[in-house]
Design an enzyme around this catalytic site. Structure first.
Site, PDB file in Angstrom:
ATOM      1  N   ASN A  42      46.652  49.740  58.265  1.00  0.00           N
ATOM      2  CA  ASN A  42      45.520  49.319  57.445  1.00  0.00           C
ATOM      3  C   ASN A  42      45.424  47.812  57.279  1.00  0.00           C
ATOM      4  OD1 ASN A  42      47.992  50.027  55.849  1.00  0.00           O
ATOM      5  ND2 ASN A  42      46.855  48.998  54.222  1.00  0.00           N
TER       6      ASN A  42
ATOM      7  N   GLN B 105      42.712  55.212  58.571  1.00  0.00           N
ATOM      8  CA  GLN B 105      41.984  54.094  59.170  1.00  0.00           C
ATOM      9  C   GLN B 105      41.494  54.413  60.587  1.00  0.00           C
ATOM     10  OE1 GLN B 105      41.114  51.291  57.665  1.00  0.00           O
ATOM     11  NE2 GLN B 105      42.283  51.609  55.787  1.00  0.00           N
TER      12      GLN B 105
ATOM     13  N   HIS C 127      35.953  58.129  52.183  1.00  0.00           N
ATOM     14  CA  HIS C 127      35.347  56.829  51.870  1.00  0.00           C
ATOM     15  C   HIS C 127      35.700  55.715  52.848  1.00  0.00           C
ATOM     16  CE1 HIS C 127      38.779  54.614  49.855  1.00  0.00           C
ATOM     17  NE2 HIS C 127      39.282  55.825  49.958  1.00  0.00           N
TER      18      HIS C 127
ATOM     19  N   CYS D 187      49.367  43.517  44.505  1.00  0.00           N
ATOM     20  CA  CYS D 187      49.343  42.578  43.383  1.00  0.00           C
ATOM     21  C   CYS D 187      49.845  43.331  42.168  1.00  0.00           C
ATOM     22  CB  CYS D 187      47.929  42.054  43.150  1.00  0.00           C
ATOM     23  SG  CYS D 187      47.821  40.761  41.902  1.00  0.00           S
TER      24      CYS D 187
END
Length: 397
Positions: free
Chosen positions: A159, A187, A209, A338
């Site tokens: 990805n 992917q 999605h 993150c």
């Protein structure tokens, strides 16, 4: 999405295809639980099974091998936990799980959970500087003690850097010892040819999605011969391995998107691959010391996803550069985690041998079915000033 915004984060989620929207909208207006026996329920069940057949036909599987889930993450968890528990239950010696170092966190995190709470021994197979898994290391890991391996999981396409893995080769190595193989193909479906039957894998994850369908609908394509222990118990839907009321409208939209994406895959790869090559060439020309991460841009479809371009910008922090581009109306991704607001280096780039500083200097530009030449031009116009500002800010710290 604002009309002025250039969206280059299709690997995160891509706009729904109009055919999927239309199919889903029509179903939303109707009532019926696919597990009910009355006429409305039977209608919903018929639509559900037709969707299963459409997905199976597009992916080269049998309808009974398609297990609907809420998306790729659930499909990965069901494959890994379900196979591990079932195989270990048959033979307590089967505690090893092999995976690559560059897997998505939807694979790595459940593996770490199995290791910390369920007695699994996870071995991460290294990759080279392009993100390609080391087949020799995988072979050695299997043959060291094949009877102790419960399951192997290697993603079809990465990805972050777009690397295409040698899935049939891995499946062949595993099949010689009767070891099931799972692949996260989230992917890959719609971007490159994906055929479940000929791939040799035992389980394959995909989600809506990423290919023009709705968020909240996905599937685990899994061979009937592979026993899975259920994660969710209840009504016994989906071969008794994934209970819960079917999201029929979302599944209908998902099926329409899969069918369309697979049908148009070759044309999509050609068009988007050409735009990707244009993007890379022009960005590297504007920022001469930038460089492409992952496999080189060789003949289309050989080693890299056609819609992926992850580029490193030395002297820049990727998250800062992302926000500068965002302010200029260009949306992309760092492709890295993150945590609590603190940017962290990509585990994929670190596994490819990059330093922490190098790994934090990259941005991922992922193209999709709505990407245009004008989008690429907008990025090229914005990237030079953004890099300049990003480097100046770095010098001031």
């Amino acid at each position: 999405m604002n009309a002025r915004t250039v969206y280059l984060d299709h690997a995160a989620t891509t706009p729904m295809a109009s055919t999927a929207i239309e199919a889903m909208t029509a179903e939303l207006a109707l009532v019926g639980n696919a597990s009910s026996l009355h006429a409305s329920g039977r209608r919903a069940r018929r639509v559900l099974e037709e969707s299963r057949e459409r997905i199976a036909a597009a992916l080269g599987s049998r309808p009974g091998e398609v297990v609907f889930t809420s998306g790729g993450t659930e499909a990965d968890n069901l494959a890994l936990k379900g196979a591990y528990w079932a195989r270990r239950g048959q033979d307590p010696a089967r505690t090893r799980i092999l995976a690559s170092t560059v897997e998505h966190h939807a694979v790595l995190d459940p593996l770490h959970w199995l290791e910390s709470t369920e007695g699994a021994h996870v071995e991460l197979i290294p990759c080279d500087e392009t993100g390609l898994v080391d087949l020799a290391a995988m072979k050695d890991a299997i043959e060291r003690d094949p009877g102790s391996v419960a399951v192997i999981s290697v993603m079809w396409a990465n990805n972050e850097v777009g690397t295409l893995q040698p899935i049939p080769d891995i499946a062949e190595l595993a099949a010689a010892h009767g070891i099931p193989v799972h692949t996260d193909a989230v992917q890959a479906v719609g971007a490159v040819p994906v055929d479940f039957a000929t791939s040799g894998v035992d389980a394959l994850s995909l989600t809506g999605h990423k290919l023009g369908g709705p968020v909240g609908a996905g599937a685990l394509v899994v061979r009937r011969e592979l026993e899975l222990t259920a994660l969710v118990h209840g009504g016994g839907q989906e071969r008794d391995v994934r209970s819960g009321t079917h999201a029929t409208a979302a599944i209908v939209g998902f099926a329409a998107a899969v069918e369309l994406a697979v049908k148009e895959q070759e044309a999509y790869a050609t068009r988007v691959g050409a735009l990707r090559d244009q993007l890379v060439a022009q960005v590297l020309a504007v920022v001469p010391d930038s460089h492409l991460n992952g496999p080189p841009l060789e003949p289309l479809g050989r080693h890299r996803l056609p819609n992926n371009a992850q580029i490193a910008f030395p002297g820049c922090e990727g998250d800062s550069l992302l926000m500068l581009l965002d302010a200029a109306g260009v949306e992309c991704s760092t492709g890295a985690a993150c945590s609590a607001g603190v940017p962290q280096a990509s585990h994929v780039l670190l596994a490819m041998g990059q330093s922490d500083e190098q790994a934090r200097s990259s941005l991922r530009f992922s193209l999709g079915h709505t990407t245009t030449t004008e989008d690429v031009d907008r990025l090229v116009a914005a990237i030079g000033p953004a890099v300049e500002r990003g480097r100046a800010a770095g010098l001031q710290r």
